[in-house]
Write a protein that holds these residues in place. Sequence first.
Motif, PDB file in Angstrom:
ATOM      1  N   ILE A  78      -3.400  -0.807  -8.480  1.00 16.47           N
ATOM      2  CA  ILE A  78      -2.187  -0.137  -8.021  1.00 16.47           C
ATOM      3  C   ILE A  78      -2.012  -0.495  -6.559  1.00 16.47           C
ATOM      4  CG2 ILE A  78      -1.212   2.103  -7.403  1.00 16.47           C
ATOM      5  CD1 ILE A  78      -2.557   3.299  -9.830  1.00 16.47           C
ATOM      6  N   ARG A  79      -0.798  -0.904  -6.187  1.00 19.84           N
ATOM      7  CA  ARG A  79      -0.518  -1.237  -4.798  1.00 19.84           C
ATOM      8  C   ARG A  79       0.971  -1.102  -4.514  1.00 19.84           C
ATOM      9  NH1 ARG A  79      -0.986  -5.766  -7.751  1.00 19.84           N
ATOM     10  NH2 ARG A  79       0.475  -7.451  -7.422  1.00 19.84           N
ATOM     11  N   PRO A  80       1.334  -0.884  -3.235  1.00 21.09           N
ATOM     12  CA  PRO A  80       2.760  -0.861  -2.892  1.00 21.09           C
ATOM     13  C   PRO A  80       3.379  -2.219  -3.208  1.00 21.09           C
ATOM     14  CG  PRO A  80       1.433  -0.053  -1.061  1.00 21.09           C
ATOM     15  CD  PRO A  80       0.489  -0.648  -2.071  1.00 21.09           C
ATOM     16  N   ASN A  81       4.660  -2.234  -3.550  1.00 20.42           N
ATOM     17  CA  ASN A  81       5.295  -3.522  -3.819  1.00 20.42           C
ATOM     18  C   ASN A  81       6.023  -4.075  -2.598  1.00 20.42           C
ATOM     19  OD1 ASN A  81       7.519  -1.873  -3.825  1.00 20.42           O
ATOM     20  ND2 ASN A  81       8.092  -2.247  -5.958  1.00 20.42           N
ATOM     21  N   SER A  82       5.762  -3.487  -1.429  1.00 20.05           N
ATOM     22  CA  SER A  82       6.354  -3.978  -0.187  1.00 20.05           C
ATOM     23  C   SER A  82       5.518  -3.460   0.987  1.00 20.05           C
ATOM     24  CB  SER A  82       7.802  -3.491  -0.058  1.00 20.05           C
ATOM     25  OG  SER A  82       7.829  -2.104   0.224  1.00 20.05           O
ATOM     26  N   SER A  83       6.023  -3.675   2.177  1.00 26.37           N
ATOM     27  CA  SER A  83       5.333  -3.187   3.371  1.00 26.37           C
ATOM     28  C   SER A  83       5.680  -1.733   3.671  1.00 26.37           C
ATOM     29  CB  SER A  83       5.683  -4.069   4.578  1.00 26.37           C
ATOM     30  OG  SER A  83       7.078  -4.028   4.808  1.00 26.37           O
ATOM     31  N   SER A  84       6.493  -1.124   2.839  1.00 29.60           N
ATOM     32  CA  SER A  84       6.871   0.281   3.030  1.00 29.60           C
ATOM     33  C   SER A  84       5.807   1.214   2.461  1.00 29.60           C
ATOM     34  CB  SER A  84       8.203   0.579   2.332  1.00 29.60           C
ATOM     35  OG  SER A  84       9.233  -0.186   2.907  1.00 29.60           O
ATOM     36  N   ALA A  85       5.636   2.358   3.115  1.00 29.31           N
ATOM     37  CA  ALA A  85       4.718   3.383   2.605  1.00 29.31           C
ATOM     38  C   ALA A  85       5.260   3.946   1.297  1.00 29.31           C
ATOM     39  CB  ALA A  85       4.562   4.497   3.637  1.00 29.31           C
ATOM     40  N   VAL A  86       4.357   4.387   0.429  1.00 29.46           N
ATOM     41  CA  VAL A  86       4.782   4.922  -0.867  1.00 29.46           C
ATOM     42  C   VAL A  86       3.885   6.089  -1.274  1.00 29.46           C
ATOM     43  CG1 VAL A  86       3.376   3.273  -2.199  1.00 29.46           C
ATOM     44  CG2 VAL A  86       5.390   4.302  -3.249  1.00 29.46           C
ATOM     45  N   ASN A  87       4.505   7.106  -1.868  1.00 34.53           N
ATOM     46  CA  ASN A  87       3.775   8.211  -2.488  1.00 34.53           C
ATOM     47  C   ASN A  87       3.628   7.901  -3.964  1.00 34.53           C
ATOM     48  OD1 ASN A  87       3.738   9.600  -0.067  1.00 34.53           O
ATOM     49  ND2 ASN A  87       5.486  10.877  -0.576  1.00 34.53           N
ATOM     50  N   ILE A  88       2.413   8.104  -4.491  1.00 32.75           N
ATOM     51  CA  ILE A  88       2.128   7.866  -5.905  1.00 32.75           C
ATOM     52  C   ILE A  88       1.556   9.156  -6.482  1.00 32.75           C
ATOM     53  CG2 ILE A  88       0.806   6.517  -7.573  1.00 32.75           C
ATOM     54  CD1 ILE A  88       0.758   4.244  -5.508  1.00 32.75           C
TER      55      ILE A  88
END
Length: 188
Positions: A78-88
């Motif tokens: 699992i990883r972000p799909n960009s350089s933006s922060a993400v909540n999972i």
Amino acid sequence: SVIPDQGTLSRTGQKFLGWNTLANGTGTNYAVGATYSSLANVTLYAQWVDLSSLGCVTIVASGGAAENSGWVSTFNMIRPNSSSAVNINASDVNAKMANGDFIIGASCITVNSTIQNTTNTNSISFLATGNIDVKSNITTNGGNITFWSDYDNNGSGGIKVDDNVTIDSRTTTDRTNGTHTINGGKIT
């Protein structure tokens, strides 16, 4: 034929994911250890991810982004799909862990909601180029729990576990019986 691992191939600060039939990763994915059958020669391209180019991940109880909308899951990572922060959502992480060993990879990781898998012995790894901040419990059923900050070896990143947080890799039987025998996974 069985798909091999990366052997001696390496890229500083990057995590090897697996193989793909196209260099840009849009072909067919093949995980290490998977099998394929073909009468023709097949060229496979190593697939890598640069964790420092990804945004931060925060595991939350609810309100997180949906898969493929802020984060992706390929090659058991699992990883972000960009350089933006993400909540999972923790429920998405728990579902992935129920299906096999996996990794959460990002530039930094914060665990704000409980991650728990007590149904099988799957392991979880947290890989970050920066900090890993554990603010909630993590439980496996004998699976390993691994934290690796400063994945790119640039000298930044640390691991912080808040007071009153439990990281438990004992088997469910040991946990139920209140025993502490070494039947669980490792915490590294």
